[in-house]
Scaffold this motif. Structure first.
Motif, PDB file in Angstrom:
ATOM      1  N   ASP A  39     -22.662  42.582  -3.595  1.00 26.16           N
ATOM      2  CA  ASP A  39     -22.150  43.127  -2.336  1.00 26.16           C
ATOM      3  C   ASP A  39     -22.365  44.640  -2.304  1.00 26.16           C
ATOM      4  O   ASP A  39     -21.409  45.415  -2.307  1.00 26.16           O
ATOM      5  CB  ASP A  39     -20.648  42.826  -2.190  1.00 26.16           C
ATOM      6  N   GLY A  82     -20.287  37.997   2.421  1.00 26.47           N
ATOM      7  CA  GLY A  82     -20.159  39.409   2.754  1.00 26.47           C
ATOM      8  C   GLY A  82     -19.918  39.712   4.217  1.00 26.47           C
ATOM      9  O   GLY A  82     -20.191  40.816   4.676  1.00 26.47           O
ATOM     10  N   ASP A 129     -17.385  43.800   1.856  1.00 27.13           N
ATOM     11  CA  ASP A 129     -18.131  42.927   2.777  1.00 27.13           C
ATOM     12  C   ASP A 129     -18.971  43.801   3.704  1.00 27.13           C
ATOM     13  O   ASP A 129     -18.499  44.280   4.737  1.00 27.13           O
ATOM     14  CB  ASP A 129     -17.166  42.059   3.591  1.00 27.13           C
TER      15      ASP A 129
END
Length: 184
Positions: free
Chosen positions: A56, A82, A89
């Motif tokens: 991420d 994500g 995210d």
């Protein structure tokens, strides 16, 4: 594009899993295999999955999206993971950064379909956009949500690819019917 000799060409579909834990091997990637299983079930045209797993991290996501579109020649790239509101995210931001134009109807349709199932779907920030002749679509990470979201957009997805010069995809009418206007 009409169903001619190009309809038999092998479509390359990028499947990008965005997950810190899966990228480190600490967690089994369930999102990527769910995307592949969905397309195996729904598509009747020849295609090949080009899989990637990244953490991420926005630079890693952007680099993978660019690679899948520009170097690997994937006319469709589907991300999983994500898309929530957590600080890490960042898939939608990475997607927007590499796209020429956004396709907001995809995110709207996916959220609307998911909201019929679970009230927390409103927290999802998935979107879609165009990079050259490639369509990038963000999906949630949960396999059940992946199916729901793809069901919401799949009827329009092949025609979108036709319009941008992407691969010609056909679907199994027993699963769902892709819409193409008459004469296209």
């Amino acid at each position: 594009m009409s169903a001619d000799s190009s309809s038999t060409a092998l479509a390359r579909i990028g499947v990008l899993t965005v997950s810190d834990r899966a990228s480190r091997g600490e967690y089994e990637d369930r999102g990527g295999p769910a995307v592949v299983a969905y397309f195996e079930r729904v598509l009747t045209s020849p295609w090949q999955a080009v899989r990637r797993i990244v953490p991420d991290e926005r630079p890693a996501i952007e680099a993978a999206l660019i690679d899948l579109c520009d170097r690997e020649g994937c006319g469709l790239v589907v991300t999983t993971g994500g898309t929530g509101p957590a600080p890490r995210d960042v898939t939608p931001e990475a997607t927007e950064a590499v796209c020429d134009r956004l396709m907001p109807g995809f995110g709207e349709a996916m959220r609307a379909a998911s909201l019929l199932k679970v009230p927390t779907a409103i927290l999802s920030r998935q979107l879609a956009g165009l990079r050259g002749r490639s369509l990038i679509i963000n999906l949630p990470g949960q396999p059940k949500a992946i199916d729901e979201c793809l069901d919401a957009v799949m009827p329009a997805l092949p025609y979108c690819l036709d319009l941008i010069g992407g691969p010609y995809l056909t679907t199994d009418p027993a699963q769902l019917t892709a819409f193409r206007p008459k004469g296209s």
